[in-house]
Write an enzyme that holds these catalytic residues in place. Structure first.
Site, PDB file in Angstrom:
ATOM      1  N   GLU A  84      -7.201   2.906  -5.885  1.00 18.35           N
ATOM      2  CA  GLU A  84      -8.489   2.504  -5.031  1.00 18.35           C
ATOM      3  C   GLU A  84      -9.253   3.821  -5.676  1.00 18.35           C
ATOM      4  OE1 GLU A  84     -10.269   3.015  -0.666  1.00 18.35           O
ATOM      5  OE2 GLU A  84      -8.757   4.228  -1.147  1.00 18.35           O
ATOM      6  N   ASP A 114      -3.799   4.333  -2.318  1.00 19.00           N
ATOM      7  CA  ASP A 114      -4.893   4.454  -1.358  1.00 19.00           C
ATOM      8  C   ASP A 114      -5.422   5.746  -2.000  1.00 19.00           C
ATOM      9  OD1 ASP A 114      -6.113   3.906   1.140  1.00 19.00           O
ATOM     10  OD2 ASP A 114      -5.425   5.857   1.570  1.00 19.00           O
ATOM     11  N   ASP A 155       0.931  -1.360  -0.053  1.00 15.65           N
ATOM     12  CA  ASP A 155       0.035   0.164  -0.043  1.00 15.65           C
ATOM     13  C   ASP A 155       0.853   1.320  -0.103  1.00 15.65           C
ATOM     14  OD1 ASP A 155      -2.513   1.231   0.395  1.00 15.65           O
ATOM     15  OD2 ASP A 155      -3.185  -0.798   1.437  1.00 15.65           O
ATOM     16  N   HIS A 197     -10.682  -4.794   3.506  1.00 16.01           N
ATOM     17  CA  HIS A 197     -10.463  -4.613   5.050  1.00 16.01           C
ATOM     18  C   HIS A 197     -11.260  -3.378   5.170  1.00 16.01           C
ATOM     19  CE1 HIS A 197      -8.191  -1.720   2.631  1.00 16.01           C
ATOM     20  NE2 HIS A 197      -8.107  -0.921   3.816  1.00 16.01           N
ATOM     21  N   ASP A 198     -11.921  -2.835   4.293  1.00 19.57           N
ATOM     22  CA  ASP A 198     -13.062  -1.656   4.578  1.00 19.57           C
ATOM     23  C   ASP A 198     -14.643  -2.070   4.508  1.00 19.57           C
ATOM     24  OD1 ASP A 198     -11.045   0.522   4.586  1.00 19.57           O
ATOM     25  OD2 ASP A 198     -10.826   0.643   2.678  1.00 19.57           O
TER      26      ASP A 198
END
Ligand code: NOJ
Length: 532
Positions: free
Chosen positions: A277, A219, A110, A338-339
């Site tokens: 993302e 991100d 990331d 993970h969100d």
């Protein structure tokens, strides 16, 4: 003898490795703990590479492991060119990269370019400096509105709840300017109009690429650029990880200039990739991010948002393919991360949720393009309803306890044994508590059970890697009854999904794999099949 022209015909250039890759997302806090502090780390990941090889994935995506005070569990980076001591050190990262490469597994990580931590040296210097200073110009500082500047500079909310602005106390102790943070207070947004910001990111890219990293997940890749004048907005939607396309905080046209700059650096390392993302719904605008001189891949979240109905799944697939088709890009697929809520729970929980998650894993892995598996999906882990006193996501506090946040999908993975911590750590407690019921979901409990979720993933990944019919960048839809879908890859694989309450007849062909046993040759409800 063949001429160069002949050999080109015989060996067309190989598509880049990421085009059909299966990425496995590791949330490092929750994967495996090697030093007994109850929090996962890089050593834990290296210890489990054998498992990952057995699973059959091609590449890892590590959620942030850089130095961070962990206000948002690593998405608040205080030094982008170092490893946080919680996870290890640079030597541990080098060792992980080397061992993964020995097993043929790529390692991507990331990168968080929209904001830093408020503990980053730059931000500390900004706070210590005067309004209008060079130090402040790396972030987005503004005077407040109203008498004495007591009102925030505009009406933007933070994605995590509360205002997107925090007022600082100036060096002389007086209330001062405000700074922008689209996420938590501890995550000040960088000012991408300042060339120093890009120069520093370029340094970070080269730092990790030079150490052997194979790419980055970027991100908030639709963030970074902000509109001139930071105008107020009429807010109708401000939900966690969701935003409307007219949201002024995101998708401002100058963001593409930033991506072109990133791509130029990436081109120095042609074997490495970026995946952004991108929460942008309009397909044309989404596609702009993956033009040939921008990102290599863009996350499309349609499948992760879709209910378990053949019509919705088909629409999500069509949409995701259309989003990249116009720019000749590669589709990407993901059921969770993970969100978001884990798919077993999203599809109804219990046995039904598990059956549907099995079916959808087969749909995802049958599609052309790159697939992303979130750690624990291969074990069929559900979301966990955690006690309130265990919640750690900043969303919980910032929303005034209105939103529980994302901890429920981040509980550590169960590896072995009959009770928590299931081999995740040697510590007595884990950073989020693990449910006792997970004894049946451990890797140990599933690995030799041919009917387990883990075995299904392993079989699907093995077939995906070895079946020539699982190829071709296009799909064709078959006519199918309401509540069902079937598509065919151009290479020949057929994938069928049944979301009705009745078994259905399968298209003709040899059955390769099913997510549930056939009933008199028919595909049961909540199930998928692969045929050639
Ligand atoms: C998106 C990440 O996926 C999420 O976990 C994080 O909280 C925000 N970006 C802020 O960095």
């Amino acid at each position: 003898m063949s001429t160069p022209a002949d050999s080109t015909v015989a060996n067309p250039p190989r598509p880049p490795w990421w085009n059909e890759a299966v990425f496995y997302q590791i949330y490092p806090r929750s994967f495996a703990d090697s030093n007994g502090d109850g929090i996962g780390d890089l050593g834990g990941i290296e210890d489990k590479l054998g498992y990952l090889e057995l699973l059959g994935i091609d590449a890892l995506w590590l959620s942030p492991v850089m130095r961070s005070p962990m206000a948002d569990h690593g998405y608040d980076v205080s030094d982008p060119r170092d490893i946080d001591p919680l996870f290890g050190d640079l030597a541990a990262m080098d060792s992980l990269i080397e061992s993964a490469h020995e097993r043929g597994i790529k390692v991507t990580m990331d990168l968080v370019p929209n904001h830093t931590s408020n503990q980053h040296e730059w931000f500390k210097a900004a706070l210590a400096s005067a309004p209008g200073s060079v130090e402040r110009s790396r972030y987005i500082f503004r005077d407040g509105k109203g008498e004495n500047g007591t009102e925030p500079p505009n009406n933007w909310p933070s994605i995590f709840g509360g205002p997107a602005w925090t007022r600082v106390t100036e060096a002389d102790g007086t209330p001062g300017q405000w700074y922008l943070h689209i996420f938590a207070t501890e995550q000040p947004d960088l000012n991408w109009n300042n060339p120093e910001v890009f120069e520093d990111l370029a340094k970070t890219l080269r730092f990790w690429l030079g150490r052997g990293i194979d790419g980055f997940r970027i991100d908030v890749a639709h963030g970074m650029a902000k509109p001139d004048g930071l105008p107020d907005h009429d807010w109708e939607l401000n939900e966690l990880m969701r935003n409307s396309d007219d949201d002024p905080r995101f998708n401002n046209p100058t963001v593409h200039e930033i991506h072109r700059g990133i791509r130029k650096v990436m081109n120095e390392f042609p074997q490495a990739m970026t995946v952004g993302e991108i929460w942008v719904r309009d397909n044309e605008r989404f596609g702009e991010y993956i033009r040939p001189d921008e990102l290599h891949l863009g996350f499309n979240f349609r499948l992760a948002e879709t209910e378990f109905s053949a019509e919705s799944v088909r629409a999500a697939i069509d949409n995701s393919i259309a989003a990249v088709a116009a720019v000749g890009g590669t589709p990407t697929w993901t059921l969770s991360n993970h969100d978001v809520e884990r798919e077993v729970t999203r599809y109804g929980g219990g046995d039904i949720g598990t059956q549907r998650a099995r079916a959808m894993a087969m749909v995802e892995l049958a599609l052309p393009g790159a697939a992303f598996i979130y750690n624990g999906a291969e074990l069929g882990l559900p979301n966990v309803e955690l006690p309130e006193n265990a919640l750690q996501d900043p969303v919980w506090e910032r929303s005034g306890h209105a939103e529980r946040g994302r901890d429920g999908c981040r509980v550590p993975l169960p590896w072995e044994g009959a009770e928590p911590p299931f081999g995740f750590t040697t510590a007595a407690t884990t950073w989020l508590p693990m449910p006792t019921e997970w004894s049946t979901l451990t890797v140990e409990a599933q690995i030799e059970d041919v009917d387990s979720m883990l075995s299904l993933y392993r079989s699907a990944l093995e077939l995906r890697a070895s079946t020539p019919e699982i190829s071709g960048s296009d799909i064709d839809w078959y006519g199918s009854p309401p509540g069902c879908l079937a598509f065919r890859r151009r290479g020949g694989l057929i994938c069928a999904l049944n979301t009705t309450d009745e078994p259905i007849a399968l298209p003709g062909g040899k059955v390769l794999l099913t997510s549930a046993p056939l009933i008199d040759g028919q595909l049961p409800t909540n199930a998928a099949a692969w045929l050639i």
